[in-house]
Structures are given as C-alpha cells and as structure tokens.
Design a protein around this motif. Structure first.
Motif, mmCIF file in Angstrom:
data_model
loop_
_atom_site.group_PDB
_atom_site.id
_atom_site.type_symbol
_atom_site.label_atom_id
_atom_site.label_comp_id
_atom_site.label_asym_id
_atom_site.label_seq_id
_atom_site.Cartn_x
_atom_site.Cartn_y
_atom_site.Cartn_z
ATOM 1 N N THR A 13 0.808 -1.184 -0.258
ATOM 2 C CA THR A 13 -0.002 0.041 0.095
ATOM 3 C C THR A 13 0.790 1.228 -0.214
ATOM 4 O OG1 THR A 13 -1.938 -1.116 1.188
ATOM 5 C CG2 THR A 13 -1.861 1.253 1.362
ATOM 6 N N THR A 14 1.913 1.199 0.644
ATOM 7 C CA THR A 14 2.895 2.331 0.833
ATOM 8 C C THR A 14 3.523 2.564 -0.414
ATOM 9 O OG1 THR A 14 3.410 1.651 3.128
ATOM 10 C CG2 THR A 14 4.727 3.180 2.084
ATOM 11 N N SER A 15 3.752 1.615 -0.974
ATOM 12 C CA SER A 15 4.426 1.733 -2.368
ATOM 13 C C SER A 15 3.753 2.094 -3.453
ATOM 14 C CB SER A 15 5.302 0.211 -2.674
ATOM 15 O OG SER A 15 4.107 -0.707 -3.286
ATOM 16 N N GLN A 16 2.324 1.899 -3.257
ATOM 17 C CA GLN A 16 1.352 2.511 -4.394
ATOM 18 C C GLN A 16 1.050 3.971 -4.131
ATOM 19 O OE1 GLN A 16 0.061 0.811 -6.916
ATOM 20 N NE2 GLN A 16 1.417 -0.949 -6.401
ATOM 21 N N ILE A 17 1.175 4.383 -2.866
ATOM 22 C CA ILE A 17 1.042 5.811 -2.507
ATOM 23 C C ILE A 17 2.244 6.493 -3.052
ATOM 24 C CG2 ILE A 17 0.695 7.419 -0.608
ATOM 25 C CD1 ILE A 17 -0.557 5.230 0.879
ATOM 26 N N ALA A 18 3.624 5.659 -2.941
ATOM 27 C CA ALA A 18 4.789 6.530 -3.128
ATOM 28 C C ALA A 18 4.851 6.625 -4.495
ATOM 29 C CB ALA A 18 6.028 5.476 -2.504
ATOM 30 N N LYS A 19 4.511 5.691 -5.268
ATOM 31 C CA LYS A 19 4.331 5.619 -6.808
ATOM 32 C C LYS A 19 3.422 6.973 -7.588
ATOM 33 C CE LYS A 19 3.665 1.465 -8.137
ATOM 34 N NZ LYS A 19 3.334 0.264 -8.719
ATOM 35 N N ALA A 20 2.274 6.881 -6.886
ATOM 36 C CA ALA A 20 1.413 8.025 -7.302
ATOM 37 C C ALA A 20 2.211 9.232 -6.760
ATOM 38 C CB ALA A 20 0.081 7.790 -6.844
ATOM 39 N N GLY A 21 2.480 9.372 -5.496
ATOM 40 C CA GLY A 21 3.110 10.738 -5.236
ATOM 41 C C GLY A 21 4.122 11.206 -5.958
ATOM 42 N N PHE A 22 5.090 10.200 -6.271
ATOM 43 C CA PHE A 22 6.300 10.669 -7.058
ATOM 44 C C PHE A 22 6.000 11.240 -8.407
ATOM 45 C CE2 PHE A 22 10.057 9.409 -9.583
ATOM 46 C CZ PHE A 22 10.870 9.934 -9.088
ATOM 47 N N VAL A 23 5.118 10.467 -9.100
ATOM 48 C CA VAL A 23 4.730 11.074 -10.428
ATOM 49 C C VAL A 23 3.730 12.274 -10.250
ATOM 50 C CG1 VAL A 23 3.674 10.433 -12.461
ATOM 51 C CG2 VAL A 23 4.820 8.839 -11.458
ATOM 52 N N ILE A 24 2.772 12.043 -9.732
ATOM 53 C CA ILE A 24 1.757 13.543 -9.378
ATOM 54 C C ILE A 24 2.514 14.619 -8.640
ATOM 55 C CG2 ILE A 24 -0.434 13.979 -8.567
ATOM 56 C CD1 ILE A 24 -1.289 11.035 -8.972
ATOM 57 N N GLY A 25 3.058 14.272 -7.659
ATOM 58 C CA GLY A 25 3.601 15.495 -6.663
ATOM 59 C C GLY A 25 4.946 15.774 -6.965
ATOM 60 N N ILE A 26 5.719 15.266 -7.700
ATOM 61 C CA ILE A 26 7.300 15.723 -7.813
ATOM 62 C C ILE A 26 7.502 15.966 -9.281
ATOM 63 C CG2 ILE A 26 9.582 15.095 -7.581
ATOM 64 C CD1 ILE A 26 8.826 13.670 -5.001
ATOM 65 N N ILE A 27 7.302 14.766 -10.217
ATOM 66 C CA ILE A 27 7.693 14.749 -11.320
ATOM 67 C C ILE A 27 6.814 15.780 -12.418
ATOM 68 C CG2 ILE A 27 7.849 13.454 -13.679
ATOM 69 C CD1 ILE A 27 10.179 12.850 -11.501
ATOM 70 N N ILE A 28 5.502 15.851 -12.228
ATOM 71 C CA ILE A 28 4.777 16.737 -12.870
ATOM 72 C C ILE A 28 4.965 18.201 -12.456
ATOM 73 C CG2 ILE A 28 2.444 17.488 -13.587
ATOM 74 C CD1 ILE A 28 1.799 14.297 -13.404
ATOM 75 N N PRO A 29 4.806 18.617 -11.202
ATOM 76 C CA PRO A 29 5.232 19.963 -10.881
ATOM 77 C C PRO A 29 6.247 20.457 -11.105
ATOM 78 C CG PRO A 29 4.006 18.812 -9.025
ATOM 79 C CD PRO A 29 4.428 17.476 -10.127
ATOM 80 N N VAL A 30 7.636 19.566 -10.948
ATOM 81 C CA VAL A 30 8.746 20.032 -11.490
ATOM 82 C C VAL A 30 9.003 20.380 -12.767
ATOM 83 C CG1 VAL A 30 11.221 19.639 -11.223
ATOM 84 C CG2 VAL A 30 9.967 19.241 -9.145
ATOM 85 N N THR A 31 8.282 19.340 -13.966
ATOM 86 C CA THR A 31 8.225 19.634 -14.995
ATOM 87 C C THR A 31 7.557 20.893 -15.522
ATOM 88 O OG1 THR A 31 8.468 17.291 -15.320
ATOM 89 C CG2 THR A 31 7.792 18.656 -17.303
ATOM 90 N N VAL A 32 6.438 21.186 -14.946
ATOM 91 C CA VAL A 32 5.480 22.216 -15.107
ATOM 92 C C VAL A 32 6.521 23.499 -14.602
ATOM 93 C CG1 VAL A 32 3.528 23.454 -14.540
ATOM 94 C CG2 VAL A 32 3.524 21.058 -15.077
ATOM 95 N N LEU A 33 7.028 23.517 -13.699
ATOM 96 C CA LEU A 33 7.924 24.647 -13.196
ATOM 97 C C LEU A 33 9.078 25.192 -14.045
ATOM 98 C CD1 LEU A 33 7.822 26.299 -10.491
ATOM 99 C CD2 LEU A 33 9.463 24.862 -9.684
ATOM 100 N N LEU A 34 9.581 23.962 -14.544
ATOM 101 C CA LEU A 34 10.715 24.049 -15.563
ATOM 102 C C LEU A 34 10.154 24.831 -17.089
ATOM 103 C CD1 LEU A 34 13.708 23.678 -16.474
ATOM 104 C CD2 LEU A 34 13.387 21.481 -17.251
#
Length: 474
Positions: free
Chosen positions: A145-166
């Motif tokens: 369960t933790t790994s599923q949250i981590a995967k979603a959070g890494f993509v949605i909460g880090i990769i996408i926002p940083v890409t948009v920021l750049l």
C-alpha cells in the motif's frame, strides 16, 4: 499471514525516492541564489553519491541481512552503535514530519482558500495531527500500500510539478521577464555567508538508505538495489537543482516564504498576464501537497521497520515486536505518532512554524541524521579494511578497489562533518536575537538527542541482561 508480495524496481525506486526527493525544500535552496547550483552539485556528487554507493555495497552483504543501518553499523562497530544509528535515523524524522506537514498545510490552505488553516495555531496543529494519524493508520495495510502511494506521489507530486515549473520558467525567461536580483547577485561559489546553507542541501539527499530495511521485499535485490541507487543519484541531483533554481529565479528573496515558496513561484510564472489560470495554480498546490503526503507515508514505515528488527533482537520492549497480519509494526507506529504529536505541539505553539522554528527544525533533523551517517561511514571503513569479499560475501562492490572505496567514503565523511559544523552557523536571514534562540535551541536539543540512545541502551540492556540471567538461574 504476512504479505510476501515482491516490489518491482520502480515501486522500490519510487518508495525510496519519496524518502528524500521533495519540493518543500526548494525555497530554502532558493535563498542561496546561483550558489544553490554549486551546492546542489557538490553535495550530490561528493556526499549523496558516496552514501548511495557505499549503502549499495554494505546493504548487499549477506551476513548483514536485516535491520538496515542497524545491521550495517552493528555488525561492524558493535551493537550499541548499531542501535544508536537506527535511533538517529528514526528520531530525526519525528522532527522532519512537522516541517513536511507545514508545507502540506500551506499548500492546502492556498488551494482551499482557507488561510486560517495556516495562520491559526490551534487549527494548524489539529490539521497536522489529523493528517499524520490518518496516514499512520493507512500504513497498517502494509508495504505494498505504501509503495502504491509512493509511486502515485512521486509522479503526481514531484515529476509533474517540477516539469511544469521548468517549462513555465523557460517561457518566462524567453518572454523577456527579469530574473530576480537575489538570484543573479549571488556568486556561483559559496562564501562565508552561504556556507551555512550547506546543511539544507545535505538534507535534500538524506534518507536514500532508509528503505534498506525493506530490501527483502525488493524483486532480485542483488541486481536491482545497486542499480536503483545509481538512478536515485541522477534523479535527485537533477530535480533538486532544477527546482531550487527556478524558484530562486522568479521569486525575490525578500518576498520568499519558506513554507509556500514553490506556490509563490507558480503564481509568478502562471498568473502574470494570465489571472484566469488561478485554478491551475490551485491544482498544482494540491498535487504538491499530495507529493509530500506520499513522502510522509514512506517515512512512517521505513525507519520503524528497522526498529522492529531491533526489538526482535531484544533491545526494545517486547511490545515493540508486535506486528499485524500485513507485517506492519503497529505498536511502533503508535509510539511514533505520539512523539510526532508532541513535536507538532512544541514547534507550532512555540513558534507557529515561523522562520526560527522552521530553520531550527530543519537543522536539528540534519544534525541528528548526520550522527547516524558518521557511524555509517566508520562502519564502511571497517568493512573494506578488515573484511574481504571472501570473508563477508556481498552481491555488489564499489568499483575501483579498496583505494577508490576509501576515497569515496572519506568524501562522504568530510562532507558530513562540514555539514555538521555549518548547522551551528545561524542562517543570515535571522536577526541577532533570533540567531541566539536558534543556536541555543539547536545545541541543547542536539546534545540531548545524541546522548539519548546510548543512555537508553546502557540502562535497558543492562537491566534486560540481569533479568535474563535471573530467569536462567531459576
């Protein structure tokens, strides 16, 4: 029955990445201006890389199986130091949870247009506690369960926002907008004033080894664990450098908020000339909050799994050995939750998350963790100089032989010591009376925390040994 499903390389990568790759530190990076690029690269190459590679080697030693950093340090320096190392790894995050939660509250209060959530101390305290306990109980479902949250959070909460920021930053600069003076005026190389920022950049990379306690859950760990470490080094350096630089380029230091600087950057980049896109900033704020929520989830279970192993060795009360049907150490999670609640009360009502409280909490987190890293590197030196691969078989070795290994570990050790020293240099943005409060609070808290595991070990183990001897005589 305990859940034995294996984690894929990406699941384990996302879970580990969410332990240290975060956006809430970008504003503190941004305060250093152009120097942040230098510090991010130096800390990444000369501290993060040594930690990752040394952890990849020591983490795949067959005889050190179980307990993560407890086993690594305990099997090389002795059980007492192994106990201290796992304690430092765990205890620092009980402070770090509060700073992460402050970011979540700031982002949600912006997105929900509810400033009271962030400004009213009582409401802020209650919301932080509510979020943390909900996440804690959610972890009872197990590692997958933790790994599923981590995967979603890494993509949605880090990769996408940083890409948009750049993307928006490139568009912002190409459109002829002026880059902030606070970014341009700072030298690329650090000076005495910016040296105190070193602790912030070290913090950006701590925690990469914390998922090692779950290494048994990783599919083909001998191959995938070292490979994952290399991926993490590259990803961590790139994202930290991009994130901090973009915030610094568009938000003047005098207006920068440590809790919501990333959202300020999105406001500047997106709303200037496009006020109708306020909804997009609100969505991005929610995504950022979700990313940090995922980070909190990963941290809730990783160090406590190492503590459960310590409890199984008889170094903690038997109640700490308790696990549920999913293999989760529920008693330890409850104890952790109580400690985090206390820290939240102290930092919120004692300062409300202002600059002094926020910076003191960040520095205390790093000081505690760095003590664990110093033990980690000393243990690694013992491994490479006293134990060959024939004596202690390992699935991975740092390439280049003993000299390269020693150089790598020495770099990590020196950087750890430099960061430890820089922690006790008051940040330049604090006033004289604030700086004094910062130093006194940090020094007192650090001494107490460093002594705590050794005092506990001496008292508990001595008492435990006497009880065992008495039982044997009977």
């Amino acid at each position: 029955m305990q859940n034995t499903k294996k984690l894929s390389l990406f699941s384990f990568f996302a879970m580990t990445a969410s332990l240290f790759i975060t956006v809430y530190e970008y504003p503190t990076f941004a305060e250093s201006g152009k120097t942040l690029i230098f510090l991010s690269l130096v800390c990444g190459l000369f501290w993060f890389l040594p930690v990752a590679l040394c952890a990849a080697e020591i983490g795949t030693v067959e005889a050190f199986d179980g307990g993560g950093i407890f086993g690594w340090v305990g099997k090389t320096l002795g059980e007492k130091f192994g106990f201290a190392a796992i304690f430092f790894q765990w205890f620092q995050i009980t402070v770090g949870f509060v700073t992460m939660s402050y970011f979540i509250i700031g982002a949600l209060s912006y997105a929900l247009k509810c400033p009271e959530m962030n400004d009213n101390k009582l409401i802020k305290f209650l919301v932080v506690v509510l979020i943390f306990w909900l996440l804690t109980f959610l972890q009872f479902k197990g590692t997958n369960t933790t790994s599923q949250i981590a995967k979603a959070g890494f993509v949605i909460g880090i990769i996408i926002p940083v890409t948009v920021l750049l993307i928006f930053t490139i568009k912002y600069v190409m459109s002829g907008h002026t880059i902030t003076h606070s970014f341009m005026d700072k030298s690329f190389f650090p000076n005495k004033q910016t040296f105190s920022s070193l602790v912030t950049f070290i913090l950006a990379y701590v925690g990469v080894e914390a998922s090692a306690s779950h290494i048994k859950s990783l599919d083909n760990p001998q191959k995938n664990y070292p490979l994952m470490m290399i991926y993490l080094v590259i990803t961590g350096i790139v994202l930290s450098t991009i994130g901090g630089t973009t915030v610094s380029m568009v938000v003047p230091a005098r207006n920068l908020s440590l809790n919501s600087g990333v959202i300020q950057a999105f406001e500047t980049l997106i709303l200037k000339g496009n006020p109708h896109l306020s909804w997009l900033v609100e969505i991005l704020a929610i995504m950022l909050a979700f990313g940090v929520l995922a980070q909190v989830s990963s941290w809730i279970v990783s160090p406590t799994e190492g503590l459960r192993y310590v409890a199984d060795q008889g170094l903690l009360p038997k109640s700490c050995q308790k696990i549920n049907k999913n293999g989760v150490p529920t008693s330890l999670l409850i104890i952790q939750g109580v400690i985090v609640t206390i820290w939240t009360a102290v930092l919120t009502f004692g300062g409300g998350g202002n600059a002094v409280s926020f910076l003191t909490a960040i520095s205390l987190t790093v000081v505690i963790y760095l003590c664990g890293y110093l033990l980690f590197f000393i243990g690694y030196f013992v491994l490479i100089f006293k134990k060959s691969n024939q004596q202690l078989k390992r699935a991975y070795e740092v390439p280049g032989g003993r000299k390269v290994k020693a150089l790598l570990a020495s770099l990590g050790m020196v950087m750890s010591l430099l960061a430890l020293v820089s922690s006790f240099i008051a940040p330049s943005e604090l006033k004289a009376n604030e700086a004094k409060t910062y130093l006194i609070t940090l020094a007192f808290s650090s001494v107490i925390t460093v002594l705590l595991p050794f005092v506990f070990y001496h008292i508990y183990v001595k008492k435990h040994s006497i009880n065992l001897n008495n039982e044997e005589r009977k």
